[in-house]
Design a protein around this motif. Structure first.
Motif, short mmCIF file in Angstrom:
data_model
loop_
_atom_site.label_atom_id
_atom_site.label_comp_id
_atom_site.label_asym_id
_atom_site.label_seq_id
_atom_site.Cartn_x
_atom_site.Cartn_y
_atom_site.Cartn_z
N ALA A 4 0.86 -1.18 0.00
CA ALA A 4 0.00 0.00 0.00
C ALA A 4 0.89 1.23 0.00
O ALA A 4 1.68 1.43 0.93
CB ALA A 4 -0.92 -0.01 1.22
N CYS A 5 0.78 2.04 -1.04
CA CYS A 5 1.75 3.11 -1.27
C CYS A 5 1.21 4.51 -1.04
O CYS A 5 1.88 5.50 -1.38
CB CYS A 5 2.31 2.99 -2.69
SG CYS A 5 3.06 1.38 -3.02
N HIS A 50 2.43 -1.39 4.46
CA HIS A 50 2.23 0.02 4.14
C HIS A 50 3.61 0.66 3.97
O HIS A 50 4.42 0.65 4.91
CB HIS A 50 1.44 0.72 5.24
CG HIS A 50 0.02 0.23 5.35
ND1 HIS A 50 -0.33 -0.82 6.16
CD2 HIS A 50 -1.11 0.63 4.71
CE1 HIS A 50 -1.62 -1.04 6.05
NE2 HIS A 50 -2.12 -0.18 5.17
N LEU A 51 3.86 1.18 2.81
CA LEU A 51 5.17 1.75 2.53
C LEU A 51 5.52 2.86 3.51
O LEU A 51 6.69 2.99 3.91
CB LEU A 51 5.21 2.29 1.09
CG LEU A 51 6.53 2.88 0.63
CD1 LEU A 51 7.64 1.83 0.64
CD2 LEU A 51 6.40 3.49 -0.76
N ARG A 52 4.54 3.62 3.93
CA ARG A 52 4.82 4.74 4.85
C ARG A 52 5.41 4.26 6.18
O ARG A 52 6.15 4.99 6.84
CB ARG A 52 3.55 5.56 5.09
CG ARG A 52 2.41 4.78 5.69
CD ARG A 52 1.18 5.67 5.93
NE ARG A 52 0.07 4.87 6.41
CZ ARG A 52 -0.84 4.30 5.63
NH1 ARG A 52 -0.77 4.44 4.30
NH2 ARG A 52 -1.82 3.57 6.14
N GLU A 58 14.12 -3.63 3.81
CA GLU A 58 13.20 -4.73 4.14
C GLU A 58 12.14 -4.87 3.05
O GLU A 58 11.78 -5.98 2.64
CB GLU A 58 12.54 -4.50 5.49
CG GLU A 58 11.56 -5.62 5.86
CD GLU A 58 10.85 -5.38 7.18
OE1 GLU A 58 9.92 -6.17 7.47
OE2 GLU A 58 11.20 -4.43 7.90
N VAL A 59 11.64 -3.74 2.56
CA VAL A 59 10.63 -3.78 1.51
C VAL A 59 11.24 -4.32 0.21
O VAL A 59 10.63 -5.13 -0.48
CB VAL A 59 10.01 -2.39 1.29
CG1 VAL A 59 8.92 -2.46 0.22
CG2 VAL A 59 9.42 -1.86 2.59
N PRO A 113 2.69 9.14 -5.76
CA PRO A 113 2.97 10.08 -4.67
C PRO A 113 4.45 10.12 -4.34
O PRO A 113 5.19 9.17 -4.58
CB PRO A 113 2.13 9.54 -3.51
CG PRO A 113 1.86 8.12 -3.85
CD PRO A 113 1.83 8.03 -5.34
N GLY A 114 4.88 11.23 -3.76
CA GLY A 114 6.30 11.49 -3.56
C GLY A 114 7.04 10.42 -2.78
O GLY A 114 8.16 10.05 -3.15
N GLN A 115 6.45 9.91 -1.72
CA GLN A 115 7.16 8.91 -0.91
C GLN A 115 7.39 7.62 -1.70
O GLN A 115 8.47 7.02 -1.61
CB GLN A 115 6.37 8.60 0.36
CG GLN A 115 7.12 7.71 1.33
CD GLN A 115 6.35 7.49 2.61
OE1 GLN A 115 5.26 6.94 2.61
NE2 GLN A 115 6.92 7.94 3.72
#
Length: 207
Positions: free
Chosen positions: A11-12, A42-44, A75-76, A98-100
């Motif tokens: 989830a980005c 969740h990437l965040r 890790e991701v 999105p930027g992240q």
């Protein structure tokens, strides 16, 4: 009996509880219904720092990034390398990711440098397929998803992953818009089930 490897649902979206979070949950649900366990991340939560273009990875013998011990990006990347099937659930911001999420993709430069040098671990990764599930607030736009899909296509090549046919949804802007659209939710569930069949995994959708 060896349990099947987990699919990865990433989830980005930067906003908790938004449409891309709900999309990721539906993808994981659809995968489970088709007999494939899924790891939803969740990437965040990994807090990826953006690449600063220092080229440190290209000079390091092990292609290490100076930032790799400062966040959870590696890790991701490890999950991306090992998952037999991948999904990216992301909103569209200004016709792109999105930027992240884009910053995380930029951080894959160290892996690209290793791949370009013939790194045996990367070169021997099995071929796999990833599926992009993109949601946009705008109700129309001929090229609304083009930039995001092109970036994902070339990002994934380093990991021997092919970008499959995407699912793109428009006109879902408010945080609860996807939840309130039964038809769109059904599309996401069906998309996950069909991806399992296409990959030859799990039991596939029920007859």
């Amino acid at each position: 009996m060896v349990p099947p490897a987990e699919a990865l649902v990433l989830a980005c979206g930067p906003r908790p509880g938004g449409n891309s979070d709900r999309m990721a949950e539906l993808l994981a649900q659809g995968l489970a219904e088709a007999g494939v366990p899924a790891r939803l991340l969740h990437l965040r939560d990994a807090g990826p720092l953006p690449c600063v273009g220092c080229q440190g990875c290209s000079r390091d013998a092990g292609y290490a990034c100076p930032l790799m011990d400062q966040d959870g990006a590696e890790e991701v990347f490890g999950r991306i390398k090992s998952a037999p099937l991948l999904f990216f659930a992301s909103p569209i911001y200004f016709y792109h990711l999105p930027g992240q999420f884009k910053g995380f993709i930029d951080r894959s430069q160290r892996h690209y440098e290793a791949w370009a040098a013939g790194d045996p671990a990367l070169r021997s990764l099995p071929p796999r397929t990833a599926h992009a599930c993109l949601v946009a607030g705008r109700p129309r736009g001929e090229k609304l998803f083009d930039g995001a899909l092109l970036t994902l296509k070339y990002f994934l090549r380093t990991f021997n992953v092919r970008l499959g046919e995407p699912l793109t949804l428009m006109g879902l802007d408010g945080p609860d818009d996807l939840c309130g659209d039964a038809g769109a939710c059904g599309q996401v569930l069906d998309f996950a089930r069909r991806a399992v069949v296409g990959a030859g995994l799990g039991a596939g959708p029920a007859a």
